[in-house]
Design an enzyme around this catalytic site. Structure first.
Site, PDB file in Angstrom:
ATOM      1  N   LEU A  14      -1.041  -1.585   4.614  1.00 41.01           N
ATOM      2  CA  LEU A  14      -1.197  -0.796   3.293  1.00 41.01           C
ATOM      3  C   LEU A  14       0.038   0.171   3.443  1.00 41.01           C
ATOM      4  O   LEU A  14      -0.268   1.355   3.613  1.00 41.01           O
ATOM      5  CB  LEU A  14      -2.459  -0.322   3.141  1.00 41.01           C
ATOM      6  CG  LEU A  14      -3.523  -0.970   2.349  1.00 41.01           C
ATOM      7  CD1 LEU A  14      -4.850  -0.359   1.772  1.00 41.01           C
ATOM      8  CD2 LEU A  14      -3.028  -1.709   1.108  1.00 41.01           C
ATOM      9  N   HIS A  15       1.371  -0.397   3.472  1.00 41.87           N
ATOM     10  CA  HIS A  15       2.276   0.857   3.514  1.00 41.87           C
ATOM     11  C   HIS A  15       2.525   1.366   1.941  1.00 41.87           C
ATOM     12  O   HIS A  15       1.776   1.194   1.074  1.00 41.87           O
ATOM     13  CB  HIS A  15       3.297   0.120   4.229  1.00 41.87           C
ATOM     14  CG  HIS A  15       4.022  -1.001   3.120  1.00 41.87           C
ATOM     15  ND1 HIS A  15       4.940  -0.609   2.358  1.00 41.87           N
ATOM     16  CD2 HIS A  15       3.843  -2.422   3.476  1.00 41.87           C
ATOM     17  CE1 HIS A  15       5.288  -2.059   1.706  1.00 41.87           C
ATOM     18  NE2 HIS A  15       4.515  -3.146   2.413  1.00 41.87           N
ATOM     19  N   ALA A  16       3.479   2.019   1.848  1.00 42.29           N
ATOM     20  CA  ALA A  16       3.858   2.921   0.624  1.00 42.29           C
ATOM     21  C   ALA A  16       3.707   2.008  -0.737  1.00 42.29           C
ATOM     22  O   ALA A  16       2.927   2.438  -1.795  1.00 42.29           O
ATOM     23  CB  ALA A  16       5.000   3.580   0.528  1.00 42.29           C
ATOM     24  N   GLU A  87       2.824  -8.404  -3.089  1.00 44.69           N
ATOM     25  CA  GLU A  87       3.980  -8.882  -1.835  1.00 44.69           C
ATOM     26  C   GLU A  87       3.538 -10.488  -1.708  1.00 44.69           C
ATOM     27  O   GLU A  87       2.804 -10.654  -1.934  1.00 44.69           O
ATOM     28  CB  GLU A  87       3.674  -8.100  -0.801  1.00 44.69           C
ATOM     29  CG  GLU A  87       3.975  -6.703  -0.714  1.00 44.69           C
ATOM     30  CD  GLU A  87       4.072  -6.040   0.631  1.00 44.69           C
ATOM     31  OE1 GLU A  87       3.497  -6.347   1.519  1.00 44.69           O
ATOM     32  OE2 GLU A  87       4.790  -4.928   0.877  1.00 44.69           O
TER      33      GLU A  87
END
Length: 87
Positions: A14-16, A87
């Protein structure tokens, strides 16, 4: 309160970008939404808390929803996470 386990599928966790998508959708929900990651209880409506939790790919989290629309909000958030958050 209702809850369900889900696996984070995003290759980078869970990146930006996926965190911001999650926060935007959680913000539309009337329920209080918490992600339980190990010992951490992270409010899903807070980008800073989600980023600080450093949730990695393949991690199991429990999505907890409590409030007037908890059932539908749980389904919505779990489906969003399972879809890969864009994504």
């Amino acid at each position: 309160m209702v809850s369900q386990k889900v696996i984070i599928k995003n290759p980078s966790g869970l990146h930006a970008r996926p965190a911001s998508i999650l926060v935007q959708e959680a913000g539309k929900c009337k329920s209080n939404i918490i992600l339980v990651y190990g010992e951490k209880r992270v409010p899903a409506k807070s980008i800073l808390n989600l980023m600080a939790a450093a949730i990695k790919s393949g991690s199991e989290v429990v999505v907890e929803c409590s409030g007037e629309t908890e059932e539908e909000d749980l389904k919505k958030i779990v489906a969003l996470i399972e879809s890969g958050l864009g994504e």
